[in-house]
Structures are given as structure tokens and as C-alpha cells.
Motif scaffolding. Structure first.
Motif, mmCIF file in Angstrom:
data_model
loop_
_atom_site.group_PDB
_atom_site.id
_atom_site.type_symbol
_atom_site.label_atom_id
_atom_site.label_comp_id
_atom_site.label_asym_id
_atom_site.label_seq_id
_atom_site.Cartn_x
_atom_site.Cartn_y
_atom_site.Cartn_z
ATOM 1 N N GLN A 18 0.780 -1.625 -0.287
ATOM 2 C CA GLN A 18 0.033 -0.148 0.496
ATOM 3 C C GLN A 18 1.109 1.263 -0.052
ATOM 4 O O GLN A 18 0.526 1.947 -0.799
ATOM 5 C CB GLN A 18 -1.119 -0.182 1.332
ATOM 6 C CG GLN A 18 -2.235 -0.367 0.860
ATOM 7 C CD GLN A 18 -3.020 -0.840 2.235
ATOM 8 O OE1 GLN A 18 -2.513 -0.614 2.791
ATOM 9 N NE2 GLN A 18 -4.402 -0.283 2.112
ATOM 10 N N ALA A 19 1.708 1.311 0.812
ATOM 11 C CA ALA A 19 2.422 2.461 1.467
ATOM 12 C C ALA A 19 3.555 2.569 -0.529
ATOM 13 O O ALA A 19 3.677 3.901 -0.791
ATOM 14 C CB ALA A 19 3.994 2.105 2.012
ATOM 15 N N ALA A 20 3.808 2.011 -1.503
ATOM 16 C CA ALA A 20 4.547 1.714 -2.348
ATOM 17 C C ALA A 20 3.732 2.442 -3.309
ATOM 18 O O ALA A 20 4.441 2.918 -4.293
ATOM 19 C CB ALA A 20 4.973 0.451 -2.164
ATOM 20 N N THR A 21 2.019 1.203 -3.858
ATOM 21 C CA THR A 21 1.366 2.198 -4.189
ATOM 22 C C THR A 21 0.776 3.395 -4.361
ATOM 23 O O THR A 21 0.667 3.592 -5.686
ATOM 24 C CB THR A 21 0.302 0.952 -4.845
ATOM 25 O OG1 THR A 21 0.186 0.445 -3.647
ATOM 26 C CG2 THR A 21 1.234 -0.337 -5.430
ATOM 27 N N GLY A 22 0.712 3.869 -2.898
ATOM 28 C CA GLY A 22 0.242 5.292 -2.860
ATOM 29 C C GLY A 22 1.330 5.991 -3.136
ATOM 30 O O GLY A 22 0.185 7.623 -3.625
#
Ligand SMILES: Nc1ncnc2c1ncn2[C@@H]1O[C@H](COP(=O)(O)OP(=O)(O)OP(=O)(O)O)[C@@H](O)[C@H]1O
Ligand SMILES: [Mg+2]
Length: 441
Positions: A18-22
Motif C-alpha cells: 500500500q505504501a509503495a503504490t500510494g
């Protein structure tokens, strides 16, 4: 992957993903569901539905995907590949996925809006002329009359004029003269004092007074009864109103914009509309072009609506088939932009594949028509070649793909794009990948 020029981020947990795609821009994502638990699915779904990321699912040979995983792959992934697979292959598929995400992410509508007004879209000559007119009339105080078929954007134009005018900080008040019972229209427009009539138990400020300093939009002015027309004309001549039940004259400074979809000239000839009022209201006239006369804008508007509402769909819809675009260009659009909005929103709900078809839009397919563009011919040929090969090879994906000279992933992608079948019971294992005979294929 780094050697091939990819910038790589590895996430081992759903929160990490989630952190990476956000925070990424347009990117490709490779997802292996192995190691994730059902409690991670919600977070993974959020990552997978990021429009800027084109996803490819990867799985070790022999691993069976769960029902939810298959659903996520079907709805959100561009491709599904099994390992072991040559590294060049993965890089190529990811390149495609990224390219698709880029197309998806690009919003052509953003390039075509009326500057300063993000809602109105139009690139064709007629709309560019309209935007020019809006800019010019916005700076004056004269009455503007907007005429156009139903659903062409008359109210949107009235708001655009207000927003670009020096009155933009004051209220924009709209009243639909056709929707208010005739005996209430006068009190709605002018307001009333307490005790003016039975039931008037407190003072009410009318719409004209509420718009003081700003703009009053009189919609469906052709439906205004003659009695209200006389009072409105008096106000326009004097610049003052009297609330019902009062003799006090209150000065009100407003700009009036009016609109109708009926033929006011005919109404004047019939004596249903006062000519002197019309000339007061219509110092400047704006004509909304019907949607069928807007050429390429039909497609741009359709993409705009798709971008706006695609999150309402459970599938990752990527666009329209060429035949859907052609069907939209051929349709006469009696309900104009409103009808287009409704059809695209309906199609988002009805779609079986990732590209919306004429059938999803409930439009006649142009394939039945005599003239076909090259894109359409290709689409029809591609679809029919896939159908024939599938039948000939008894719905065995590997064999069908080989016979067609394409990879299995490409075959899957085309079938999903054309809405030919549900991928949920597909697997890429050669021994198992025979599809159940499906009469719709
Ligand atoms: N140029 C445009 N760009 C984007 N959306 C538009 C455009 N024109 C109209 N719309 C949308 O189409 C719908 C109908 O527009 P609007 O209500 O302004 O039309 P109208 O002419 O007032 O219709 P009616 O005659 O039925 O009152 C609205 O949802 C509006 O946002
Ligand atoms: Mg309207």
C-alpha cells in the motif's frame, strides 16, 4: 530487473505494498499472492485498483489460486503468468502493463476543458466558439438567453458565465419555472410578508432578492405563466421588487440568465410569451450545439464520464472497443450529454469485459452498418478468428493460442477485453486449461 532500467520496490507485506503504490506515478506491479492471507485481501485490492499501476499476477506452477485471488486477478490484472518463465518475458509483460496503465491514467478530457472551468468539456469548433462567447458575455451585465436541446449543458453554461463574471463571489440562484406550480411561482420569485395570504406565517425572501449582487438563472423560462411574466418585466424595467403583501420597493441588483429547450419564437407568435420580455432577457444569445454535432468530443466526453465513474464498477474497465466508439459517433443523441452520461454509467455496471461494447451502452453495433472503419474490421476479424480457433481446439487455451500464433497471455487479454468469457475458471496450466464449452464464445 534493475539492469533493464526498472526502478524496483519490493513489498513483503500488504501494508508495504500500500505504501509503495500510494506514492508512485505510472508504474507496473508484479503480484504473487503466495504468502498473503485472506486478511490482506482488502489492502491488496486497494493496491490493485490504483489506476496508475498496471498489474501482472504471477504464480508458481502448480499453485492453485483461491476464489478471491482469482477474482482479484480477473478484475484488476492485465496478465497472469506462471513460473518458471524467462526473465525477458516478465520484463516484456510488465512493459505492456505499464503502457496500459499510462493510457488508462491519461485523461484526454483534462486537455479539453473550458479554461478556468473544470467541468465543461469541448474541443470541437462549436464548443470552442461557445467558450469564447462565455468569456465575452461574462464581463457584461446584459441579459443572456441560452437556447439548446435538452441535456446540452444550458445550466452548466449559465454557471460558467456566473463563475467568470465579476459577480462570481455573490450567489448564483437557479429556479426552474417549469417545475414550480404556477400559483407559487410569483411568491417563489418575489417572496412574501407574513400574513400575505393564508399559510404565510412568516416572511419569505424570494429568489430574486436572494440573488442580490449575483446571478439569477431562470430555467425553462418558456413555461412561465403570463402573470409572472408581467411581474418579471416590471422588475427588469425598474430594478426593484415588492414582496407579496408589502408595498415597500426593494432595489435588487442582479444579472439574469434564462434558458429554454422550447421554441420561444413560436411561443411568442402564439401569444404565450411576451415579446417585450423576451427582448429584455435576450440581449445576448448563446446557442448550445447538440451533441451529435460535436464530432470527436463525443469520445472525449465518454472517456471523461468513464474516468469519473469507473470506481463504481467492480471491474477494472479500461475504455471502449472501437465499435463502441463508432456506435457512439453514429447515435443521434436525442438526450445529448445527459444521455451520454447515463449510457456510460449504465455500461460500467453491465460490462462483462474490460472494454465497454456497443451492447453495454445499449447502442446499435455499427458492424451491422455498411461502412466500417479499418479499426472495426480488425476488431471483428480478431474476435471471429478467436471464436473459430477456440471452437476448433475444443477451448484448450494453449492450443488455441499456438494456432493463432500468439501467446496464451495475449489470448487471455484479448478474450477479457472483448468480454468473451469469465476468466474465473481459467488456469494457465496446459493440462487443465481446457475451457468448458461456452456457447457465447
Ligand atoms: N460540455 C460538457 N462537459 C461536461 N459535462 C457536460 C457538458 N455539457 C453538459 N454536461 C453534463 O450533462 C448534464 C446535463 O447538463 P445541463 O443540466 O447543464 O443540461 P441542460 O441543457 O440544462 O438540460 P435540460 O434541458 O434537461 O435542463 C449534466 O450532468 C452536465 O454536467
Ligand atoms: Mg437545465
Amino acid at each position: 530487473m534493475r539492469l533493464a532500467g526498472w526502478e524496483v520496490t519490493v513489498a513483503k507485506t500488504a501494508a508495504g505494498a500500500q505504501a509503495a503504490t500510494g506514492k508512485t506515478g505510472v508504474a507496473a506491479g508484479l503480484i504473487d499472492f503466495d504468502g498473503f492471507a485472506p486478511r490482506d485481501y482488502a489492502a491488496l485490492k486497494e493496491c490493485l485498483s490504483q489506476p496508475a499501476v498496471g498489474w501482472v499476477a504471477v504464480s508458481a506452477e502448480g499453485r492453485t489460486a483461491s476464489r478471491v485471488e482469482r477474482e482479484l486477478i480477473r478484475n484488476y490484472c492485465f496478465d497472469y503468468i506462471t513460473l518458471p518463465l524467462q526473465y525477458e518475458w516478465i520484463s516484456q509483460v510488465l512493459g505492456h502493463a505499464r503502457g496500459m496503465a499510462e493510457l488508462d491514467y491519461f485523461d484526454p478530457a483534462a486537455e479539453a476543458t473550458c479554461p478556468g472551468n473544470h467541468e465543461m468539456i469541448g474541443t470541437c469548433d462549436a464548443m470552442q466558439q461557445l467558450f469564447g462567447t462565455i468569456r465575452k458575455v461574462a464581463n457584461t451585465n446584459a441579459g443572456v438567453f441560452i437556447s439548446g436541446e435538452s441535456g446540452t449543458g444550458k445550466e452548466l453554461t449559465a454557471r460558467a458565465i456566473h463563475e467568470r463574471s465579476p459577480r462570481r463571489k455573490a450567489p448564483f440562484i437557479a429556479i426552474n419555472c417549469g417545475a414550480i406550480p404556477q400559483h407559487l411561482l410569483q411568491s417563489e420569485l418575489f417572496g412574501y410578508e407574513r400574513g400575505a395570504f393564508t399559510g404565510a406565517d412568516q416572511r419569505k425572501i424570494g429568489r430574486i432578492e436572494s440573488a442580490n449582487g449575483g446571478t439569477l438563472f431562470l430555467d425553462e423560462i418558456g413555461d412561465m405563466p403570463l402573470e409572472a411574466q408581467a411581474s418579471l418585466l416590471r422588475f427588469l424595467q425598474e430594478g426593484k421588487i415588492e414582496r407579496l403583501g408589502s408595498h415597500e420597493s426593494i432595489p435588487v441588483d442582479i444579472r439574469v440568465i434564462s434558458a429554454t429547450h422550447v421554441d420561444l419564437e413560436a411561443a411568442m407568435l402564439d401569444g404565450r410569451f411576451r415579446a417585450d420580455l423576451f427582448h429584455r432577457l435576450c440581449v445576448l444569445r448563446v446557442d448550445e450545439p447538440p451533441l451529435r454535432a460535436r464530432g470527436k468530443d463525443i469520445e472525449i466526453l465518454a472517456h471523461h464520464v468513464l474516468q469519473k465513474y469507473k470506481s463504481e464498477s467492480t471491474r477494472k474497465i479500461r475504455g471502449f472497443t472501437p465499435s463502441a466508439i463508432a456506435a457512439m459517433c453514429n447515435h443521434p443523441w436525442p438526450g445529448n450529454v445527459r444521455e451520454l452520461n447515463n449510457r456510460v454509467r449504465r455500461a460500467l455496471v453491465m460490462a462483462e469485459g474490460r472494454l465497454l461494447t456497443p451492447h453495454d451502452l445499449d447502442l446499435e453495433s455499427p458492424a451491422d452498418k455498411e461502412t466500417m472503419t479499418l479499426d472495426l474490421v480488425r476488431e471483428e476479424a480478431e474476435r471471429s478468428a478467436i471464436e473459430t480457433a477456440l471452437r476448433r481446439h475444443d477451448y484448450r487455451m494453449g492450443e488455441t493460442a499456438a494456432a493463432l500464433g500468439i501467446s496464451r497471455v495475449t489470448l487471455y487479454r484479448l478474450m477479457v477485453a472483448y468480454g468473451m468469457r469469465n476468466v474465473k475458471d481459467m488456469t494457465v496450466d496446459d493440462t487443465e486449461d481446457r475451457l468448458d464449452g461456452d456457447p457465447s464464445v
